[in-house]
Design a protein around this motif. Structure first.
Motif, mmCIF file in Angstrom:
data_model
loop_
_atom_site.group_PDB
_atom_site.id
_atom_site.type_symbol
_atom_site.label_atom_id
_atom_site.label_comp_id
_atom_site.label_asym_id
_atom_site.label_seq_id
_atom_site.Cartn_x
_atom_site.Cartn_y
_atom_site.Cartn_z
ATOM 1 N N ARG A 260 0.906 -1.058 0.430
ATOM 2 C CA ARG A 260 -0.581 -0.338 -0.182
ATOM 3 C C ARG A 260 1.140 1.542 0.162
ATOM 4 N N ASP A 261 2.162 0.816 0.569
ATOM 5 C CA ASP A 261 2.597 2.227 0.700
ATOM 6 C C ASP A 261 3.373 2.882 -0.380
ATOM 7 N N GLU A 262 3.607 1.824 -1.185
ATOM 8 C CA GLU A 262 4.290 1.674 -2.655
ATOM 9 C C GLU A 262 3.612 2.502 -3.663
ATOM 10 N N ILE A 263 2.130 1.750 -3.971
ATOM 11 C CA ILE A 263 0.824 2.106 -4.616
ATOM 12 C C ILE A 263 0.520 3.297 -4.524
ATOM 13 N N ARG A 264 0.739 3.960 -2.870
ATOM 14 C CA ARG A 264 0.216 5.543 -2.614
ATOM 15 C C ARG A 264 1.110 6.042 -3.615
ATOM 16 N N LEU A 265 2.485 6.113 -3.595
ATOM 17 C CA LEU A 265 2.839 7.482 -4.750
ATOM 18 C C LEU A 265 3.154 6.733 -5.602
ATOM 19 N N ILE A 266 2.844 5.487 -6.215
ATOM 20 C CA ILE A 266 2.708 5.390 -7.690
ATOM 21 C C ILE A 266 1.312 6.397 -8.138
ATOM 22 N N THR A 267 0.876 6.323 -7.250
ATOM 23 C CA THR A 267 -0.758 7.258 -7.509
ATOM 24 C C THR A 267 -0.911 7.746 -7.362
ATOM 25 N N VAL A 268 0.095 9.358 -6.331
ATOM 26 C CA VAL A 268 0.161 10.622 -6.307
ATOM 27 C C VAL A 268 1.255 11.046 -7.961
ATOM 28 N N MET A 269 2.109 9.663 -7.594
ATOM 29 C CA MET A 269 2.761 10.649 -8.860
ATOM 30 C C MET A 269 2.302 10.284 -10.577
ATOM 31 N N GLU A 270 1.426 9.194 -10.383
ATOM 32 C CA GLU A 270 0.709 9.376 -11.943
ATOM 33 C C GLU A 270 -0.112 10.807 -12.144
ATOM 34 N N ILE A 271 -1.086 11.072 -10.809
ATOM 35 C CA ILE A 271 -1.953 12.112 -11.122
ATOM 36 C C ILE A 271 -0.847 13.411 -11.527
ATOM 37 N N CYS A 272 0.235 13.301 -10.823
ATOM 38 C CA CYS A 272 1.041 14.571 -11.146
ATOM 39 C C CYS A 272 1.134 14.474 -12.356
ATOM 40 N N VAL A 273 1.506 13.568 -13.620
ATOM 41 C CA VAL A 273 2.247 13.126 -14.397
ATOM 42 C C VAL A 273 1.051 13.430 -16.059
ATOM 43 N N TRP A 274 -0.277 12.856 -15.273
ATOM 44 C CA TRP A 274 -1.741 13.645 -16.175
ATOM 45 C C TRP A 274 -1.722 15.517 -16.300
ATOM 46 N N THR A 275 -1.606 15.774 -15.412
ATOM 47 C CA THR A 275 -2.053 17.000 -14.266
ATOM 48 C C THR A 275 -0.710 17.721 -15.675
ATOM 49 N N LEU A 276 0.362 17.281 -16.103
ATOM 50 C CA LEU A 276 1.773 17.788 -17.099
ATOM 51 C C LEU A 276 1.191 17.440 -18.177
ATOM 52 N N ASN A 277 0.434 16.571 -18.097
ATOM 53 C CA ASN A 277 -0.149 15.867 -19.877
ATOM 54 C C ASN A 277 -0.567 16.607 -20.048
ATOM 55 N N GLY A 278 -1.734 17.460 -19.479
ATOM 56 C CA GLY A 278 -3.311 18.446 -19.720
ATOM 57 C C GLY A 278 -2.205 19.611 -20.594
ATOM 58 N N PHE A 279 -1.315 20.239 -19.315
ATOM 59 C CA PHE A 279 -0.619 21.042 -19.742
ATOM 60 C C PHE A 279 0.368 21.570 -21.585
ATOM 61 N N LEU A 280 0.500 20.198 -21.748
ATOM 62 C CA LEU A 280 1.637 19.836 -22.389
ATOM 63 C C LEU A 280 0.392 19.918 -24.634
ATOM 64 N N ILE A 281 -0.709 19.366 -23.852
ATOM 65 C CA ILE A 281 -1.266 19.528 -25.036
ATOM 66 C C ILE A 281 -1.759 21.085 -25.636
ATOM 67 N N VAL A 282 -2.689 21.672 -24.235
ATOM 68 C CA VAL A 282 -2.742 22.543 -24.644
ATOM 69 C C VAL A 282 -2.160 23.177 -24.813
ATOM 70 N N GLY A 283 -0.891 23.849 -24.035
ATOM 71 C CA GLY A 283 0.028 24.601 -24.275
ATOM 72 C C GLY A 283 0.458 24.663 -25.630
ATOM 73 N N THR A 284 1.006 23.696 -25.962
ATOM 74 C CA THR A 284 1.449 23.145 -27.554
ATOM 75 C C THR A 284 0.632 23.650 -28.566
ATOM 76 N N CYS A 285 -0.845 23.092 -28.252
ATOM 77 C CA CYS A 285 -1.303 23.600 -29.371
ATOM 78 C C CYS A 285 -1.997 24.580 -29.612
ATOM 79 N N ALA A 286 -2.133 25.145 -28.599
ATOM 80 C CA ALA A 286 -2.647 26.308 -28.641
ATOM 81 C C ALA A 286 -1.571 27.929 -28.908
ATOM 82 N N LEU A 287 -0.162 27.235 -28.569
ATOM 83 C CA LEU A 287 0.975 28.367 -29.307
ATOM 84 C C LEU A 287 1.290 27.841 -31.034
ATOM 85 N N ALA A 288 0.707 26.205 -31.666
ATOM 86 C CA ALA A 288 1.286 26.112 -32.246
ATOM 87 C C ALA A 288 -0.410 27.344 -33.724
#
Length: 613
Positions: A260-288
């Motif tokens: 559980r300790d391990e999975i808890r960290l993995i879950t938080v990491m996944e949330i951070c990455v998906w948030t970054l991915n949203g900014f990447l898609i919107v930011g790049t497409c808007a700029l293009a």
């Protein structure tokens, strides 16, 4: 061709039995260096595959621009046929070939064979650990380390090459293409890369640490479960299934908490990455789109940028999952090498020679051994056993009889003094040659989970079946062996005996063990309660064969029942690690010492268990 690829790595290549490194990276390189060209080939094909993948998106952007700028649609293929044919060739021929080579190398050359190579080499090393190594740990836990470490090491390497390397190259080339379109397009992707690397840098080491802890908890759980199964007779005799439930439940609960300790960290990491991915898609497409609206880039560049960004977004989840898996596997390897890479406690001398037994004289010269403690067990003991002499060891529990035998077999190294056989210090000869010259029948006859024939042949692998049957007859085992049949339908000498010989009675196991030693026919013989598991009738019959077996040999015998060793040439009485009496039966009875007291109690039909070992 596939067969050649499958044989690029030989799991059983000729190597010395050597200790794997104790540090993580050297431990990896210890195995990788043996076939590094195969892994290099996977890296090269991965690099080329990544280039081709990005090239396809570049082709897409170029096609969009060609279509947009085409003045005559009917002449499109004639005008650009050569370029389109090249794009088709890359997509239909070059790309499949590269991916086929890459996948085939990983799946056929590396995955099965490299795993087996690691297991084979680590097993060979661990198998040669000292007796104390195995006595101090669960057998199941040790085996679990061997089985888990190999695939975890392989998976972490293959995934790093197959995924992380591929995506890293992919992202770098994408940045180059963005730069070619407009340097400002690089900004969102570069910021995303920094953020993605930062998230991984923060979470992955912590996940690795918790993965190592979880792996250790899993190994402990396996050890507990195997311990219950191995001792199932004891569990059932004492009706303690509920206690074993609690024993296993405690380990399962601990392993679950760590997981559980391990999975808890993995879950938080996944949330951070998906948030970054949203900014990447919107930011790049808007700029293009903004750059296109300003007439800076073409529609084809927008198609290229948006396609690559969505692809990178999809791969980010893949990479995150793989990197988590990689570091979980690294944690397992880290935890495994702590057991696998332990130094051998008992090693052959650098110039050790094979023991040669011509006469069979054994000499214990002022030896001391305390199992690493300050005192106890054996202190300054000196004893000589003449060639061909039959000596019985007698004493209370803890007197040091079994320890003396273990030291003679060099299961432990002396703290002081030396032991010689025909003048040869046993510390200066090879362990295999020493034990090859000693036959031993123990009270707890342990058999391998193999056929009866294989178990008896353990005494002499070069013997033929006729010699095996002759030894079994002498041990009064032939008749019952012919009546054996295992669950798979094997009969007689081909019947399997179960783990540690559980399919047989104690007396049957003992007789097969005696047959094994009879076949070995070593010049030195140790009998440690050799007939204790036999009924009186069979014991009397086998005693006759043991007398024949002892002819011409130097013999050390330990027995609870003094009547079984009373006829020995000499009896050595031990107490608190020292020899306190010596002589034949009659002399010792007349002396009225410890032996006489023990004999009187036995002959009177009563013997306290704690008085004789």
């Amino acid at each position: 061709m596939l067969s050649r690829l499958e044989n690029l790595i030989d799991p059983f290549r000729e190597t010395d039995v050597e200790r794997p490194p104790t540090e993580l990276m050297p431990f990896y390189w210890h195995f990788l260096r043996q076939y590094w060209p195969v892994f290099a080939a996977v890296m090269v094909t991965g690099f080329l595959a990544a280039v081709i993948e990005v090239a396809l998106f570049s082709y897409l952007g170029e096609i969009v621009d060609l279509v947009k700028n085409a003045k005559d649609a009917s002449a499109f293929f004639s005008d650009h046929g050569q370029l389109l044919a090249w794009m088709a060739f890359v997509a239909m021929v070059v790309r499949p070939i590269l991916f086929a080579i890459h996948t085939t190398l990983a799946n056929l050359a590396i995955i099965p064979n490299f795993t087996s190579l690691i297991r084979w080499q680590t097993h060979r090393y661990v198998l040669r650990q000292s007796l104390a190594f195995f006595q101090g740990d669960f057998a199941g836990r040790i085996a679990n380390k061997i089985m888990q470490t190999a695939p975890s090491l392989r998976e972490s390497v293959v995934e790093l090459i197959d995924t992380v390397w591929f995506v890293a190259i992919y992202t770098v080339i994408a940045l180059v293409l963005f730069f070619q379109a407009d340097i400002r397009l690089m900004v969102p992707l570069a910021l995303w890369v920094l953020g993605f690397v930062g998230v991984l840098a923060y979470f992955v080491p912590r996940i690795k640490q918790r993965a190592t802890i979880m792996s250790e908890a899993r190994s402990a759980l396996t050890g507990r479960i195997v311990d219950s199964y191995t001792n199932i007779l004891t569990v059932k005799l004492f009706a303690h299934a509920d206690r074993e439930d609690d024993y296993a439940r405690e380990a399962i609960a601990e392993q679950t908490d760590k997981f559980r300790d391990e999975i808890r960290l993995i879950t938080v990491m996944e949330i951070c990455v998906w948030t970054l991915n949203g900014f990447l898609i919107v930011g790049t497409c808007a700029l293009a789109l903004w750059l296109w609206s300003q007439g800076v880039i073409t529609i084809g560049a927008i198609a290229l940028v948006m396609g690559l960004v969505i692809r990178i977004n999809n791969m980010a989840g893949w990479v995150m999952f793989v990197i988590t898996s990689v570091f979980e596997n690294i944690g397992t390897v880290q935890e495994g090498l702590g057991t696998i890479s332990k130094p051998h406690a008992i090693v052959d001398h650098a110039e050790a020679k094979a023991l040669e037994v011509n006469k069979g004289e054994i000499h214990f010269e002022n030896i001391r051994f305390h199992y690493g403690k300050d005192a106890g067990v054996i202190d300054n003991l000196t004893l000589t056993i003449k060639p061909g002499e039959k000596v019985g060891l007698v004493g209370r529990s803890g007197a040091g009889k079994s320890t003396l035998v273990n030291l003679l077999l060099r299961f432990y190294d002396l703290e002081k003094g030396r032991i010689t056989i025909d003048g040869q210090d046993i510390a200066q000869v090879t362990q295999d040659s020493l034990r090859a010259q000693i036959g031993m029948v123990t009270q707890d006859a342990s058999l391998l989970h193999r056929s009866v024939l294989d178990n008896v042949l353990y005494g002499s692998e070069d013997a033929d079946e006729a010699a095996v049957i002759a030894a079994a007859r002498k041990a009064h085992a032939h008749e019952f062996i012919l009546g054996l049949e295992d669950q798979s339908g094997h009969k007689g000498y081909e019947a399997h005996v179960g783990e540690r010989g559980v399919q047989l009675s104690g007396g049957q196991r003992q007789r097969i063990a005696i047959a094994r030693v009879l076949l070995k026919n070593a010049p030195l013989l140790i009998l440690d309660e050799a007939t204790s598991a036999l009924d009186s009738e069979v014991e009397a019959a086998i005693q006759e064969q043991l007398v024949n077996l002892m002819k011409g040999k130097t013999v050390i015998a330990i027995a609870h029942r003094l009547s079984t060793i009373a006829a020995m040439d000499r009896l050595v009485i031990m107490d608190e690690g020292r020899v306190i009496e010596q002589g034949n039966h009659d002399v010792l009875i007349k002396s009225g010492g410890l032996y006489a007291q023990l004999w009187e109690r036995q002959s009177g039909g009563f013997l306290l268990e704690e008085q004789v070992a």
